[in-house]
Design a protein around this motif. Structure first.
Motif, PDB file in Angstrom:
ATOM      1  N   ALA A  59       0.838  -1.207   0.000  1.00  0.00           N
ATOM      2  CA  ALA A  59       0.000   0.000   0.000  1.00  0.00           C
ATOM      3  C   ALA A  59       0.872   1.257   0.000  1.00  0.00           C
ATOM      4  CB  ALA A  59      -0.936   0.005   1.204  1.00  0.00           C
ATOM      5  N   ALA A  60       1.953   1.231   0.768  1.00  0.00           N
ATOM      6  CA  ALA A  60       2.856   2.382   0.820  1.00  0.00           C
ATOM      7  C   ALA A  60       3.545   2.592  -0.524  1.00  0.00           C
ATOM      8  CB  ALA A  60       3.897   2.194   1.918  1.00  0.00           C
TER       9      ALA A  60
ATOM     10  N   ALA B 139       2.313   1.986  -3.358  1.00  0.00           N
ATOM     11  CA  ALA B 139       1.311   2.557  -4.259  1.00  0.00           C
ATOM     12  C   ALA B 139       1.038   4.022  -3.946  1.00  0.00           C
ATOM     13  CB  ALA B 139       0.009   1.759  -4.183  1.00  0.00           C
ATOM     14  N   GLY B 140       1.579   4.507  -2.820  1.00  0.00           N
ATOM     15  CA  GLY B 140       1.413   5.911  -2.462  1.00  0.00           C
ATOM     16  C   GLY B 140       0.405   6.162  -1.356  1.00  0.00           C
ATOM     17  N   ALA B 141      -0.092   5.116  -0.728  1.00  0.00           N
ATOM     18  CA  ALA B 141      -1.079   5.284   0.344  1.00  0.00           C
ATOM     19  C   ALA B 141      -0.396   5.733   1.637  1.00  0.00           C
ATOM     20  CB  ALA B 141      -1.821   3.975   0.590  1.00  0.00           C
ATOM     21  N   ASN B 142      -1.131   6.460   2.444  1.00  0.00           N
ATOM     22  CA  ASN B 142      -0.643   6.858   3.757  1.00  0.00           C
ATOM     23  C   ASN B 142      -0.955   5.722   4.725  1.00  0.00           C
ATOM     24  OD1 ASN B 142      -0.054   7.976   6.222  1.00  0.00           O
ATOM     25  ND2 ASN B 142      -1.298   9.803   5.951  1.00  0.00           N
ATOM     26  N   VAL B 143       0.076   5.040   5.191  1.00  0.00           N
ATOM     27  CA  VAL B 143      -0.115   3.858   6.026  1.00  0.00           C
ATOM     28  C   VAL B 143       0.297   4.102   7.481  1.00  0.00           C
ATOM     29  CG1 VAL B 143       0.070   2.225   4.110  1.00  0.00           C
ATOM     30  CG2 VAL B 143       2.131   2.926   5.336  1.00  0.00           C
ATOM     31  N   THR B 144       0.383   5.345   7.888  1.00  0.00           N
ATOM     32  CA  THR B 144       0.825   5.674   9.241  1.00  0.00           C
ATOM     33  C   THR B 144      -0.041   5.012  10.306  1.00  0.00           C
ATOM     34  OG1 THR B 144       1.633   7.791   8.428  1.00  0.00           O
ATOM     35  CG2 THR B 144       1.365   7.581  10.797  1.00  0.00           C
ATOM     36  N   SER B 145      -1.349   5.114  10.166  1.00  0.00           N
ATOM     37  CA  SER B 145      -2.234   4.523  11.178  1.00  0.00           C
ATOM     38  C   SER B 145      -2.145   3.001  11.159  1.00  0.00           C
ATOM     39  CB  SER B 145      -3.680   4.969  10.962  1.00  0.00           C
ATOM     40  OG  SER B 145      -4.151   4.514   9.713  1.00  0.00           O
ATOM     41  N   MET B 146      -1.893   2.426   9.988  1.00  0.00           N
ATOM     42  CA  MET B 146      -1.754   0.979   9.889  1.00  0.00           C
ATOM     43  C   MET B 146      -0.485   0.511  10.601  1.00  0.00           C
ATOM     44  SD  MET B 146      -3.012   0.273   6.025  1.00  0.00           S
ATOM     45  CE  MET B 146      -3.560  -1.388   6.369  1.00  0.00           C
ATOM     46  N   LEU B 147       0.560   1.298  10.510  1.00  0.00           N
ATOM     47  CA  LEU B 147       1.806   0.934  11.184  1.00  0.00           C
ATOM     48  C   LEU B 147       1.632   0.973  12.699  1.00  0.00           C
ATOM     49  CD1 LEU B 147       4.449   2.705   8.924  1.00  0.00           C
ATOM     50  CD2 LEU B 147       3.812   0.282   8.968  1.00  0.00           C
ATOM     51  N   THR B 148       0.797   1.878  13.182  1.00  0.00           N
ATOM     52  CA  THR B 148       0.511   1.930  14.614  1.00  0.00           C
ATOM     53  C   THR B 148      -0.189   0.645  15.062  1.00  0.00           C
ATOM     54  OG1 THR B 148       0.311   4.334  14.491  1.00  0.00           O
ATOM     55  CG2 THR B 148      -0.660   3.268  16.412  1.00  0.00           C
TER      56      THR B 148
ATOM     57  N   GLY C  58      -7.397  -6.508   4.200  1.00  0.00           N
ATOM     58  CA  GLY C  58      -8.420  -5.924   3.330  1.00  0.00           C
ATOM     59  C   GLY C  58      -8.324  -4.407   3.296  1.00  0.00           C
ATOM     60  N   GLN C  59      -8.094  -3.813   4.461  1.00  0.00           N
ATOM     61  CA  GLN C  59      -7.943  -2.361   4.528  1.00  0.00           C
ATOM     62  C   GLN C  59      -6.700  -1.914   3.757  1.00  0.00           C
ATOM     63  OE1 GLN C  59      -7.359  -0.804   8.484  1.00  0.00           O
ATOM     64  NE2 GLN C  59      -7.601   1.315   7.828  1.00  0.00           N
ATOM     65  N   ALA C  60      -5.609  -2.656   3.890  1.00  0.00           N
ATOM     66  CA  ALA C  60      -4.379  -2.316   3.175  1.00  0.00           C
ATOM     67  C   ALA C  60      -4.599  -2.423   1.672  1.00  0.00           C
ATOM     68  CB  ALA C  60      -3.238  -3.222   3.616  1.00  0.00           C
ATOM     69  N   GLY C  61      -5.305  -3.457   1.246  1.00  0.00           N
ATOM     70  CA  GLY C  61      -5.606  -3.613  -0.180  1.00  0.00           C
ATOM     71  C   GLY C  61      -6.473  -2.482  -0.705  1.00  0.00           C
TER      72      GLY C  61
ATOM     73  N   ARG D 149      -4.331   0.572  -0.982  1.00  0.00           N
ATOM     74  CA  ARG D 149      -3.445   0.420  -2.144  1.00  0.00           C
ATOM     75  C   ARG D 149      -4.203   0.736  -3.435  1.00  0.00           C
ATOM     76  NH1 ARG D 149      -2.786  -5.087  -2.499  1.00  0.00           N
ATOM     77  NH2 ARG D 149      -4.605  -4.948  -3.821  1.00  0.00           N
ATOM     78  N   ASP D 150      -5.399   0.183  -3.582  1.00  0.00           N
ATOM     79  CA  ASP D 150      -6.188   0.405  -4.794  1.00  0.00           C
ATOM     80  C   ASP D 150      -6.592   1.867  -4.936  1.00  0.00           C
ATOM     81  OD1 ASP D 150      -5.918  -2.296  -5.223  1.00  0.00           O
ATOM     82  OD2 ASP D 150      -7.966  -2.797  -4.579  1.00  0.00           O
ATOM     83  N   THR D 151      -7.001   2.483  -3.830  1.00  0.00           N
ATOM     84  CA  THR D 151      -7.387   3.900  -3.855  1.00  0.00           C
ATOM     85  C   THR D 151      -6.207   4.777  -4.236  1.00  0.00           C
ATOM     86  OG1 THR D 151      -9.078   3.520  -2.180  1.00  0.00           O
ATOM     87  CG2 THR D 151      -8.341   5.788  -2.472  1.00  0.00           C
TER      88      THR D 151
END
Length: 132
Positions: A26-27, A29-38, A78-81, A84-86
């Motif tokens: 996801a990262a 692809a350019g997604a902001n994954v900060t909250s996911m890393l938490t 699923g959220q990461a996917g 990534r798609d968005t």
């Protein structure tokens, strides 16, 4: 009980690895994954505590912490996917807007330039000669 706790810990490890991989995709692809890393950090902390409890022979705590680690990651892939798609769609839209905007801007400048040039060319010249 100790083998069961160990297998739950292994499951949690595999799940965290899969989730880190999904977040990395996801990262990329350019997604902001900060909250996911938490969320991953929290799951990793529970997994670390589960390993320590398992090594200390506290199998019930190890099991509980490993299950908590796993539960923290429900829906994560699923959220990461989705992120990534968005992000990929947004990147495509940004590219299309830039290409279309640049093309329209270029043609607008050319057309305005031609209109001004033809307008100046059609004006009668003042030569300074006196008519006879």
């Amino acid at each position: 009980v100790d083998a069961w706790g160990g297998s739950v810990i292994e499951e949690a490890e595999q799940r965290i690895e899969a989730c880190y991989s999904a977040a990395a995709d996801a990262a990329k692809a350019g997604a902001n994954v900060t909250s996911m890393l938490t969320v991953l950090d929290g799951a990793g902390m529970n997994l670390s505590l589960a390993r320590v409890a398992f090594q200390d022979g506290n199998f019930d705590s190890a099991y509980t912490l490993a299950v908590q680690s796993n539960a923290t990651l429900n829906g994560f892939e699923g959220q990461a996917g989705s992120l990534r798609d968005t992000a990929a769609q947004q990147r495509y839209v940004d590219f299309a807007v830039n290409v279309v905007g640049s093309t329209v801007g270029t043609f607008t400048v050319i057309i305005i330039g031609l209109v001004i040039w033809f307008g100046l060319k059609r004006r009668p010249e003042k030569s300074g000669k006196v008519a006879s």
